[in-house]
Design an enzyme around this catalytic site. Structure first.
Site, PDB file in Angstrom:
ATOM      1  N   GLY A  78       0.758  -1.251   0.043  1.00  0.00           N
ATOM      2  CA  GLY A  78      -0.030  -0.027  -0.073  1.00  0.00           C
ATOM      3  C   GLY A  78       0.828   1.356   0.166  1.00  0.00           C
ATOM      4  O   GLY A  78       0.361   2.189   0.512  1.00  0.00           O
ATOM      5  N   SER A 100       4.557   3.426 -15.524  1.00  0.00           N
ATOM      6  CA  SER A 100       3.502   4.379 -16.346  1.00  0.00           C
ATOM      7  C   SER A 100       2.199   4.213 -15.460  1.00  0.00           C
ATOM      8  O   SER A 100       1.812   3.505 -14.761  1.00  0.00           O
ATOM      9  CB  SER A 100       3.571   3.366 -17.564  1.00  0.00           C
ATOM     10  OG  SER A 100       4.576   3.114 -18.334  1.00  0.00           O
ATOM     11  N   ASP A 156      -2.497  -4.493 -18.899  1.00  0.00           N
ATOM     12  CA  ASP A 156      -1.351  -3.478 -19.094  1.00  0.00           C
ATOM     13  C   ASP A 156      -1.253  -2.569 -20.285  1.00  0.00           C
ATOM     14  O   ASP A 156      -0.419  -2.018 -20.534  1.00  0.00           O
ATOM     15  CB  ASP A 156      -0.086  -3.776 -18.383  1.00  0.00           C
ATOM     16  CG  ASP A 156      -0.041  -4.450 -17.074  1.00  0.00           C
ATOM     17  OD1 ASP A 156      -0.676  -4.113 -16.092  1.00  0.00           O
ATOM     18  OD2 ASP A 156       0.669  -5.505 -16.792  1.00  0.00           O
TER      19      ASP A 156
HETATM   20  C1  GRF Z   1       4.181  -1.240  -7.296  1.00  0.00           C
HETATM   21  O1  GRF Z   1       5.375  -1.328  -7.698  1.00  0.00           O
HETATM   22  C2  GRF Z   1       3.110  -1.170  -8.279  1.00  0.00           C
HETATM   23  O2  GRF Z   1       3.492  -0.362  -9.296  1.00  0.00           O
HETATM   24  C3  GRF Z   1       2.993  -2.681  -8.512  1.00  0.00           C
HETATM   25  O3  GRF Z   1       3.054  -3.315  -7.229  1.00  0.00           O
HETATM   26  C4  GRF Z   1       3.766  -2.290  -6.505  1.00  0.00           C
HETATM   27  C5  GRF Z   1       3.016  -2.074  -5.395  1.00  0.00           C
HETATM   28  O4  GRF Z   1       3.372  -1.628  -4.412  1.00  0.00           O
HETATM   29  N1  GRF Z   1       1.680  -3.005  -9.348  1.00  0.00           N
HETATM   30  P1  GRF Z   1       2.499  -1.004  -3.201  1.00  0.00           P
HETATM   31  O5  GRF Z   1       1.469  -1.940  -2.698  1.00  0.00           O
HETATM   32  O6  GRF Z   1       1.917   0.305  -3.667  1.00  0.00           O
HETATM   33  O7  GRF Z   1       3.605  -0.417  -2.032  1.00  0.00           O
END
Ligand code: GRF
Length: 211
Positions: free
Chosen positions: A12, A132, A141
């Protein structure tokens, strides 16, 4: 006041960057597909309603999607932000929220869609990597890109060091894009992202000067 919900599956940190950004809107709920997502406690500590729709409670993907959509609609959001949400959403769900459904992905799309992006970037030997933000469409994606931020891949990088460099950019980029949307400046038009009616000119590049 516009309303948004954030969907998470884990840590999160992107959710926190959105909540801390002072966005012009109300976070109506944080929804997780995993009851053990650490981000749920972080959201609750900020006084935000948290909900779990556990994908393991549903035999079919469409049933999970339908329950998730019902839960989201209960909060009547103008914007739905996927922030580390690790379930693939079906076409019916995506069409229902199309134009108000955003995702952040840790690569410079269309390169490295899917998972394990940092390891794959290292294995491919790319010199630039990044993140992105895009509108979500049924293609995984593959929706229209709104904004990207690039970082250098440095000698000696491993997956963790590269992920950390990208994540710092994610935390800047996603709130900026969410703000545009909540200000009514960003829209999906004819399959393209439009900011103030134009193609967003919103790349960020953090590359050290090389002599
Ligand atoms: C982030 O790198 C996001 O882009 C990817 O998973 C990760 C999630 O991290 N889809 P968080 O839960 O926001 O810390």
């Amino acid at each position: 006041m516009k309303r948004y919900v954030i969907l998470i599956s884990g840590r999160g940190s992107n959710m926190e960057s959105l909540l801390d950004a002072g966005l012009p809107g109300v976070c109506a709920a944080v929804i997780s597909n995993r009851p053990d997502a650490a981000g749920l406690a972080l959201a609750a500590a900020r006084g935000i309603a948290t909900v779990t729709v556990d994908h393991r409670d549903f035999a079919a993907r469409e049933d999970f999607d339908a329950a998730l959509a019902t839960e989201i609609e209960r909060h009547a959001p103008d914007l739905v932000l996927l922030a580390g949400f690790m379930r693939i959403l079906g076409e019916g769900f995506v069409r229902r929220f199309e134009g108000r459904l955003l995702n952040i992905h840790p690569s410079l799309l269309p390169a490295f869609s899917g998972i394990k992006t940092h390891a794959r970037a290292l294995a491919a030997g790319v010199r630039l990597h990044g993140c992105s933000v895009h509108f979500v469409t049924p293609a995984l994606d593959g929706g229209p890109i709104i904004a990207q931020a690039a970082v250098p891949v440095q000698a000696g990088d491993d997956e963790a060091s590269l992920a950390a460099r990208v994540l710092a950019e994610e935390h800047l980029l996603y709130p900026r894009v969410a703000r545009w949307f909540l200000e009514g400046r960003l829209a999906l038009c004819d399959g393209r992202a439009r900011l103030d009616g134009e193609t967003p000119v919103s790349g960020a590049l953090r590359v050290p000067h090389v002599a």
